[in-house]
Write a protein that holds these residues in place. Structure first.
Motif, PDB file in Angstrom:
ATOM      1  N   GLY A   1      25.391  -2.365 -33.917  1.00 54.33           N
ATOM      2  CA  GLY A   1      24.450  -2.690 -34.994  1.00 54.33           C
ATOM      3  C   GLY A   1      24.866  -3.877 -35.841  1.00 54.33           C
ATOM      4  O   GLY A   1      24.117  -4.325 -36.709  1.00 54.33           O
ATOM      5  N   GLU A   2      26.069  -4.391 -35.628  1.00 57.44           N
ATOM      6  CA  GLU A   2      26.527  -5.553 -36.391  1.00 57.44           C
ATOM      7  C   GLU A   2      26.355  -6.816 -35.554  1.00 57.44           C
ATOM      8  O   GLU A   2      26.547  -6.790 -34.331  1.00 57.44           O
TER       9      GLU A   2
ATOM     10  N   LEU B   1      37.019  -3.284 -33.887  1.00 54.87           N
ATOM     11  CA  LEU B   1      36.668  -3.689 -35.247  1.00 54.87           C
ATOM     12  C   LEU B   1      36.402  -2.475 -36.134  1.00 54.87           C
ATOM     13  O   LEU B   1      36.037  -2.621 -37.292  1.00 54.87           O
ATOM     14  N   GLY B   2      36.557  -1.305 -35.562  1.00 52.69           N
ATOM     15  CA  GLY B   2      36.399  -0.101 -36.378  1.00 52.69           C
ATOM     16  C   GLY B   2      34.958   0.281 -36.652  1.00 52.69           C
ATOM     17  O   GLY B   2      34.675   1.045 -37.569  1.00 52.69           O
ATOM     18  N   TYR B   3      34.014  -0.269 -35.883  1.00 54.25           N
ATOM     19  CA  TYR B   3      32.614   0.079 -36.111  1.00 54.25           C
ATOM     20  C   TYR B   3      32.262   1.421 -35.487  1.00 54.25           C
ATOM     21  O   TYR B   3      31.355   2.090 -35.905  1.00 54.25           O
TER      22      TYR B   3
ATOM     23  N   GLN C   1      21.562 -13.018 -43.505  1.00 54.25           N
ATOM     24  CA  GLN C   1      22.668 -12.079 -43.392  1.00 54.25           C
ATOM     25  C   GLN C   1      23.935 -12.805 -42.959  1.00 54.25           C
ATOM     26  O   GLN C   1      23.874 -13.816 -42.273  1.00 54.25           O
ATOM     27  N   ILE C   2      25.055 -12.244 -43.364  1.00 50.67           N
ATOM     28  CA  ILE C   2      26.332 -12.828 -42.971  1.00 50.67           C
ATOM     29  C   ILE C   2      26.784 -12.220 -41.652  1.00 50.67           C
ATOM     30  O   ILE C   2      26.688 -11.006 -41.462  1.00 50.67           O
ATOM     31  N   ALA C   3      27.211 -13.051 -40.750  1.00 44.25           N
ATOM     32  CA  ALA C   3      27.796 -12.569 -39.501  1.00 44.25           C
ATOM     33  C   ALA C   3      29.227 -13.075 -39.444  1.00 44.25           C
ATOM     34  O   ALA C   3      29.520 -14.197 -39.868  1.00 44.25           O
ATOM     35  N   LEU C   4      30.121 -12.248 -38.934  1.00 44.28           N
ATOM     36  CA  LEU C   4      31.519 -12.654 -38.826  1.00 44.28           C
ATOM     37  C   LEU C   4      31.721 -13.462 -37.552  1.00 44.28           C
ATOM     38  O   LEU C   4      31.113 -13.188 -36.521  1.00 44.28           O
TER      39      LEU C   4
END
Lengths: 491, 154
Positions: free
Chosen positions: A354-355, A401-403, A464-467
């Motif tokens: 979802g990220e 990433l711990g998602y 939105q911010i994306a890494l």
């Protein structure tokens, strides 16, 4: 003065007798007044910057969801030499034949005094009186885009809120009369890509510069004709990529900068000493000094205390430069040069749990879809995949990433095959590959220290911010867990 | 409170806000703006109180869930919540709170140092206490809430 207004209704079901109707895809303006200087100064402050550009007169009053009350209209007519009332609303336009042939449109209903100033250019070249229609059916003018979309040509019947209209002409152009100048705005390279954040912060400076060009740059039609130029001035707004930067130019074909006047104003305002020896360029650059305005009279369009100095500081805050070149009688050119590589990166936009994440394209060797045959278990919690004769460790980005926890099966999963500096390869599992695009790199604030595997961030089109990932760093810090002990994987 | 106005004025203005039905406040001089709730992009491996990062007009702004930072349950995060953008030193961050309630102006003399109670995580973040209309309001020490070093993170 006569007002041919009788009634107006927002809802058209009752008919709009007394009004002629024009259709435009985009319009603004409600009641326009060609007024005298006296009212003007009082109203100026109330005029919105944008409204004035397309204003049909010296002043404009806007009422939301209602018409001017009789006493208001009386005051306006008392102070004005001529008044034209325009009603703006939205309605559904249909051809009346196929129910699918319909479009929500911006309707501009005008009275007999329209256009008060400025010009309405129509094809065929009929007069606004043609809106009276023919055969008892009122007339309507359509924006060409709208007419094309609905396949309409002059003479065709259309319906607007249950009322029949006959199309009399296409609207070629509705020109402003606000400053007594004829202007055509040309744009080139609109498709040039610039970071969305830059666009947002460019809007105000550009609006100001275009207004400036209309107001200060272009001459009146009479002066233009006297100088042997076409009466219509052209302002060109162009954007292009040039040697790693984006260059945006606002060019007018007006009179150019009146350098003796600029110099005199600068002397009068104490900005330079009367005996200063300045080159043409230096004089042009005086325009960027705070509080500089060359217009003899403050007009409705520009010159409301926001000078070119504000434009320049806005550009500089984006890391850009603005330069000015001008030739007497030929026009003025403002060039804005912005760094394209604020830090731009070619990235692959992927979705993980979802990220949205961005993986630098330079780090990706290939992408693949896994089948159960490719996946082999290594340890109790780790897997490798078999790619072209080599075993490559499998990493689940979502888990690293711990998602989320590792999936039960990676059969059918999508992997990005990446390479580290030392040549070692690794396969990163993602949920979906969205697109490939250039992204602008934004630093993460240092207060969170080093986030393993994350290089920076970027802002996507939706805000939105994306890494942005650093695959090599991610792999170094990764656990490699792609299995929970509970699950047995294929292989 | 920020250093620049500690002694210079006798009045202090506080922006008060609600967090888990309790009232907290920060010196208004450190508040840059107040924004509505927007979804934050989570940062992997970040401390629990770091909610993520949001887009503040083109810059990446970290958002701290103040509730978690003070040792309470996380803020739900919906349209009712607000993000208070604060600046401490060179650092800008957003504080996610339940709702902003009031701006209070009061004499500095009405601020009391909180008593020592060691068993409380939130304690070290509270710089002062005051009573306004019968409500106890805690004044946060932002330098403690948002440490300027990187040692705590990651």
């Amino acid at each position: 003065m006569s007002l041919s207004l009788t009634i107006a209704r927002r809802e058209l079901r009752g008919g709009i007798r007394g009004f002629w109707v024009m259709l435009l895809c985009l319009m603004l303006g409600v009641a326009a007044i060609a007024s005298v200087g006296l009212v003007r100064s009082a109203i100026e402050r109330a005029l919105s910057d944008q409204g004035a550009v397309l204003l049909g007169g010296d002043a404009q009053y806007e009422f939301t969801y209602r018409r001017a009350k009789p006493d208001e209209l009386q005051w306006i007519t008392d102070h004005a030499t001529a008044v034209s009332e325009v009603i703006d609303f939205r309605s559904m336009l249909s051809t009346g034949i196929d129910p699918a042939d319909r479009a929500l449109t911006q309707v501009k209903a005008v009275d007999g005094a329209y256009p008060l100033t400025g010009k309405l250019q129509l094809d065929p070249p009929v007069t606004p009186q043609a809106l009276k229609g023919e055969g008892g059916v009122p007339g309507i003018f359509l924006d060409p885009i709208l007419a094309d979309r609905l396949g309409l040509k002059p003479g065709d019947k259309v319906q607007l809120g249950g009322q029949d209209f006959v199309m009399m002409a296409r609207i070629v152009r509705e020109a402003s009369g606000a400053v007594g100048k004829e202007v055509r705005l040309r744009t080139e390279g609109e498709a040039t890509e610039v970071d969305k954040t830059v666009i947002e912060r460019l809007a105000d400076p550009l609006t100001h510069m275009i207004r400036n060009a209309v107001d200060h740059g272009l001459e009146t039609p009479e002066k233009r004709q006297a100088a042997g130029k076409p009466p219509e001035g052209v302002i060109t707004l162009s954007a292009q990529h040039r040697s790693g930067r984006v260059v945006i130019e606002v060019v007018d074909d007006g009179a150019g900068i009146n350098r003796p006047k600029v110099r005199q104003i600068a002397i009068d305002k104490g900005l330079i000493s009367p005996d200063a020896a300045l080159s043409d360029t230096e004089i042009d650059n005086l325009l960027f000094l705070p509080g500089f305005s060359t217009a003899d009279q403050v007009s409705a369009l520009s010159g409301r205390g926001v000078g070119m100095d504000v434009v320049r500081s806005a550009i500089q805050s984006l890391g850009g430069r603005i330069t000015i070149t001008s030739e007497p009688g030929k026009g003025t050119r403002f060039s804005i040069s912005l760094p394209l590589t604020l830090a731009v990166l070619d990235g692959m936009v992927v979705n993980v749990a979802g990220e949205t994440l961005v993986v630098p394209l330079s780090a990706i060797l290939e992408t693949a879809t896994l089948s159960s045959d490719d996946i082999r278990s290594l340890g109790p919690e780790t897997n490798v995949i078999h790619v072209r004769g080599a075993f490559v460790p499998l990493y689940d980005l979502g888990a690293e990433l711990g998602y989320r926890s590792p999936k039960s099966s990676y059969d059918g999963g999508i992997v990005l095959l990446t390479a580290q500096e030392n040549g070692a390869r690794s396969a990163l599992v993602v949920d979906a590959i969205m697109e490939q695009r250039q992204v602008v790199i934004k630093g993460l604030q240092r207060s969170y220290g080093h986030i393993p595997g994350v290089a920076a961030a970027t802002i996507l089109g939706d805000g939105q911010i994306a890494l942005i990932l650093d695959p090599a760093d991610l792999v170094q810090n990764a656990t490699g867990r792609t299995r929970s002990a509970d699950f047995a994987l294929a292989g | 409170m920020t250093e620049q106005n500690t002694q210079s004025t006798s009045e202090v203005e506080l922006l008060s806000f609600r967090l888990a039905d309790e009232e907290y406040s920060v010196d208004i001089m450190s508040v840059r703006e107040i924004r509505g709730w927007t979804r934050a992009t989570p940062l992997p491996h970040a401390p629990a109180h770091v909610r993520g990062v949001i887009n503040l007009r083109g810059t990446v702004l970290p958002v701290v869930d103040l509730s978690v930072r003070l040792g309470m349950a996380p803020v739900e995060g919906d349209a009712r919540n607000v993000i208070i953008v604060v600046q401490v030193g060179s650092q800008t961050a957003g504080l996610l709170v339940d709702a902003v309630s009031d701006i209070l102006a009061l004499p500095r003399s009405e601020l009391q140092t909180p008593p020592e109670l060691a068993a409380d995580t939130a304690h070290s973040f509270i710089e002062a206490l005051t009573i306004v209309e019968g409500r106890m309001i805690r004044v946060l020490d932002l330098t403690a809430v948002l440490p300027d070093d990187t040692a705590e993170a990651a």
